[in-house]
Design a protein around this motif. Structure first.
Motif, short mmCIF file in Angstrom:
data_model
loop_
_atom_site.label_atom_id
_atom_site.label_comp_id
_atom_site.label_asym_id
_atom_site.label_seq_id
_atom_site.Cartn_x
_atom_site.Cartn_y
_atom_site.Cartn_z
N GLU A 114 0.83 -1.20 0.00
CA GLU A 114 0.00 0.00 0.00
C GLU A 114 0.87 1.25 0.00
O GLU A 114 0.58 2.22 -0.71
CB GLU A 114 -0.92 -0.03 1.22
N LYS A 144 1.00 4.02 -2.83
CA LYS A 144 0.81 5.45 -2.56
C LYS A 144 2.00 6.25 -3.05
O LYS A 144 1.82 7.36 -3.62
CB LYS A 144 0.62 5.64 -1.05
N ASP A 180 1.72 6.47 -6.73
CA ASP A 180 0.67 7.43 -7.09
C ASP A 180 1.16 8.85 -6.89
O ASP A 180 0.90 9.75 -7.75
CB ASP A 180 -0.58 7.19 -6.23
N GLU A 181 1.87 9.09 -5.79
CA GLU A 181 2.42 10.44 -5.54
C GLU A 181 3.41 10.83 -6.62
O GLU A 181 3.42 11.96 -7.11
CB GLU A 181 3.08 10.47 -4.15
#
Length: 296
Positions: A249, A253, A256-257
């Motif tokens: 996860e 993240k 994605d960032e």
């Protein structure tokens, strides 16, 4: 009819209605006095005799209150207890139908129905002295209380009054009243060996049962340990899976960032390029207008 407990001497030979033979000079225990007949007890049997056939036994003043009244009684117990009795005498019991006494049946067969321990039958000459005929059970009776009443022993006739016993029985509270003990030494030896073998067998069975219980407990402990190990492994696996999921996860993240950051940078470059193009176009337009002005 009056209940008593007195010794009488037979004045002449007499045959009772039930066939019981009483010889001249014989001592019998009278337990009831009627107007014409007395009820007596002999060897556990109850009979009747005309009172004129008896005379009360006379005691000299220097004799004790209760003359010897010897009966043959039978006491059944274990071989181990029999050896102890023969070696050191009887001991009063803890309690029974008339308290903690020593009990005697009048036949060997009757001991089979009343003995708490079985194996060896002791034939005893017992001085029952002055005997109280029991009309009911008295589990709290003691030797001291019986002495206060003026008696040395108690007797239960079979099927008598409210007692409900189907066999006669004597009880004494003083072990010294047992005058002689007759026994079969070979029987005691054989029974003792049998009891020892039974005890050894029971001890072996208890040992095996204990070992089996210990094995069962060990197995249960091992099963619990395995279950605990499995539970710990399962929890460790769950924790590892949770850690990996958390890391995954976090990586997602982060990705994605990073993706958003790159998109933002790309948007910023695109805007800067557009602004640059618009600036150049504006400059180009201004140059064109200036050139046109100059040409005019």
């Amino acid at each position: 009819m009056t209940s008593v407990c007195e010794l009488f001497e037979v004045k002449e030979d007499y045959t009772c209605e039930d066939g019981t033979l009483l010889s001249k000079g014989e001592i019998v225990l009278v337990i009831k006095k009627g107007f014409e007949c007395f009820t007596f007890e002999k060897n556990g049997k109850i009979g009747k005799i005309p009172k004129g056939k008896l005379k009360k036994q006379q005691l000299e003043q220097n004799q004790r209150k209760a003359p010897e009244n010897i009966i043959t009684g039978y006491h059944q117990t274990s071989a181990e207890a029999a050896r102890s009795i023969i070696a050191s005498g009887f001991r009063v019991g803890a309690g029974d139908i008339v308290g903690g006494g020593i009990y005697f049946a009048l036949t060997k067969e009757d001991t089979e129905r009343k003995a708490h321990q079985k194996g060896v039958i002791l034939q005893c000459d017992v001085d029952v002295g002055s005997c109280k005929i029991m009309q009911q059970l008295e589990p709290q009776l003691t030797g001291d209380e019986l002495k206060k009443q003026g008696f040395d022993s108690v007797f239960f006739p079979s099927n008598y009054m409210n007692v409900g016993l189907n066999y006669p029985e004597y009880a004494i509270y003083d072990p010294t009243r047992v005058k002689h003990i007759q026994y079969d030494q070979q029987q005691i030896q054989v029974k003792s060996e049998v009891e020892q073998r039974i005890k050894a067998l029971e001890e072996d069975q208890r040992r095996k049962a204990l070992e089996e219980e210990q094995r069962r407990k060990t197995l249960e402990e091992e099963q619990k340990r395995k279950t605990l190990d499995e539970e710990q492994k399962r929890k460790a696996l769950e924790e590892e899976e949770q850690r990996k999921a958390l890391e995954e996860e976090q990586r997602r993240k982060t990705l994605d960032e990073e993706q958003r950051r790159k998109l933002l940078q790309e948007e910023q470059r695109r805007k800067a390029l557009k602004e640059e193009e618009q600036r150049k176009a504006l400059e180009e337009e201004q140059k064109r207008k200036q050139l046109e002005e100059e040409q005019k």
